[in-house]
Each structure stands twice: as C-alpha cells, then as structure tokens.
Design an enzyme around this catalytic site. Structure first.
Site, short mmCIF file in Angstrom:
data_model
loop_
_atom_site.label_atom_id
_atom_site.label_comp_id
_atom_site.label_asym_id
_atom_site.label_seq_id
_atom_site.Cartn_x
_atom_site.Cartn_y
_atom_site.Cartn_z
N LYS A 175 -7.14 0.15 6.13
CA LYS A 175 -6.57 -0.90 5.29
C LYS A 175 -5.95 -2.00 6.13
O LYS A 175 -5.28 -1.74 7.13
CB LYS A 175 -5.53 -0.30 4.34
CG LYS A 175 -6.09 0.76 3.41
CD LYS A 175 -5.04 1.33 2.49
CE LYS A 175 -3.98 2.08 3.25
NZ LYS A 175 -3.03 2.79 2.36
N THR A 208 5.10 -5.71 -3.38
CA THR A 208 3.90 -4.93 -3.06
C THR A 208 4.19 -3.45 -2.90
O THR A 208 3.33 -2.70 -2.42
CB THR A 208 3.26 -5.46 -1.77
OG1 THR A 208 4.21 -5.34 -0.69
CG2 THR A 208 2.86 -6.92 -1.91
N THR A 211 1.54 -0.06 -3.07
CA THR A 211 0.12 -0.41 -3.05
C THR A 211 -0.74 0.70 -2.44
O THR A 211 -1.84 0.99 -2.93
CB THR A 211 -0.12 -1.71 -2.27
OG1 THR A 211 0.55 -1.63 -0.99
CG2 THR A 211 0.40 -2.92 -3.03
N GLY A 212 -0.26 1.34 -1.37
CA GLY A 212 -1.04 2.40 -0.74
C GLY A 212 -1.22 3.60 -1.65
O GLY A 212 -2.32 4.15 -1.78
#
Length: 268
Positions: A175, A208, A211-212
């Site tokens: 990523k 954020t 997100t993972g």
C-alpha cells in the site's frame, strides 16, 4: 435468508474508527454477516492510543472456535494481534479450523513509521501467519521491514512486493498510503504471475483513521461473496476511496472514514 459470513480477528478501537468496529461496519456494508475474535482492547480516540490490554491467547482461540464450529465463515481477516503468543495461537487455529480466504493486515508499523509490535512477534508473523494468507496488505513501512529494503520509488514498491511474496502469501498488496508525492495512495499488486499498479483518485482529507483495517475487511468481505482475490482487492479499494470522500470530522484529531456513506448522501 442465509448470509455469507466473515470473521475479523483484531483489536477493539474505543473511538470506533478502526479495529473490529471498522471491520464489522465494512462487513455490514457488503451485506456480509460479521463475526469477531477480539485480541486486545484499546483505550483510544482521534488523538491516539492511551492504553492497550491484550486478551489471553486461550480466549482468542476460544472465540475463533465458537464462531467457526457453529456458524462457519467464508473468509477471515487479521488486524492487530499485538504479541507473539496471540499471533502463534491465531495461526494454529486458522489451520486447525481450516479457515480459508484469509486476508492478513500485518499490523506491525504505523503509517508514520512507529513499530507497534516487538521483533519476536514480527518473526512469528513472518513464519507462521503470512504463509496462510490469500492476500497480504502491508503499508510502506511494513513492506520495508518484510522485504528488508527501503522503499521510496514505484520500482522499489514493485521489487518489495515480489520479495515479500516469497514469504508464502498467495498475493501481496503493497500500500502506498505512506508514500509521498504522486505515489501517495498508489498500491502495487503481485500474485506471482501478475504485477499490477492500482491507482485511485486521491482524496484530500486528514480524516483517514482506519483505512488499513477497512481495506483488508473489504477484501475479506468480497472474498466471502465469492470474488477472486484480485477483483476483491479492486472492489475494496473503490469502497475505501468513496468512504474517504465521506470521512467523519469527529474529535480533535484524525477522524475515521465514512463506512456508512450511503446514509450520508443527500436524499431525493
């Protein structure tokens, strides 16, 4: 109605943005019944983590057994496993319970580069859990650690993906959320045959958090629905991108993505 079922093996985020809270919301969005095996409880909010308490490995194993023996699962994902004992227990249970379609989010290093688990835990993750993964989703810093190299360019992301694949996962998604400039958000996929650069629209938001977790949960949900690994990953990236557009400005720090964004869209 008999829905498809997914299992998250991860920690609790009291702020509701990441961990099992994010995973269960993501499963629900995809109309997949979410089950869970809790590994640790955190006291955290949008500003950070104040405390982490690990559950006994026996408790984690019992939760997995309870879910699989009665309900059954079509896919599973791992998140924060916290220590070597829990990682070893989870890996053993995945094999014992014959859990397939496993997505491993190797929560070892934060997006800012801070190591989250000790070296012994990382070694067990590499040798015991990663080889069981259908899809492995390391961020930039995790990929650097797993590939034993620095990653600053797209070419280095591609090399790292191929090196990490040798650890045994069926496919690796490196990523790019921790990359800089035009590479921020650009991911690299390698499954031993196909090398793909996956690029989505960049969303300008500070919110954020999660997100993972959300990405790996969305991959697992799509695997549970019968999608192949690459398609599941592409669909998951689309989901996360849209969720970022509807990220939540809550708290005084970094808010989470909007997992339930259809409810936030204007009606009529």
């Amino acid at each position: 109605m008999t829905p498809f079922v997914a299992l998250t093996i991860a920690g609790s985020d009291s702020g509701g943005g990441a961990g099992i809270q994010a995973d269960l919301r993501t499963f629900a969005f995809h109309k997949v019944h979410g089950t869970s095996a809790l590994t640790c409880v955190t006291a955290q909010n949008t500003l950070g983590v104040a405390r982490v308490d690990a559950l006994p490995p026996e408790s984690v194993a019992a939760q997995m057994e309870a879910v699989v023996s009665d309900i059954g699962v079509q896919a599973a994902k791992t998140g924060m496993l916290l220590n070597q004992e829990i990682i070893a227990t989870v890996a053993k249970q995945i094999q014992t319970l014959r859990i397939s379609n496993l997505v491993v989010d190797p929560v070892m290093v934060s997006r800012t580069g801070a190591q989250l688990i000790d070296d012994d835990a990382i070694a067990t993750l590499r040798t015991a859990l990663i080889p069981l993964a259908i899809v492995l989703t390391p961020n930039r810093y995790e990929a650097e650690m797993l590939a034993n190299m620095e990653i600053q360019t797209l070419e280095e992301m591609q090399i790292a993906a191929q090196k990490i694949h040798q650890l045994g996962a069926k496919a690796v998604l490196v990523k790019g959320g921790g990359m800089t400039g035009n590479l921020c958000g650009v991911d690299v996929w390698w499954d031993g045959q196909t090398l793909q650069i996956l690029e989505m629209e960049t969303i300008n938001t500070k919110n954020t958090h999660g997100t993972g977790c959300t990405l790996s949960a969305a991959i697992a949900a799509n695997l549970a629905l019968g999608k192949d690994a690459f398609t599941a990953t592409c669909l998951a990236k689309e989901y996360v991108t849209t969720a970022l557009k509807y990220s939540l400005a809550i708290g005084k720090g970094q808010g989470p993505v909007g997992h339930f964004f259809p409810l936030l869209e204007p009606q009529g």
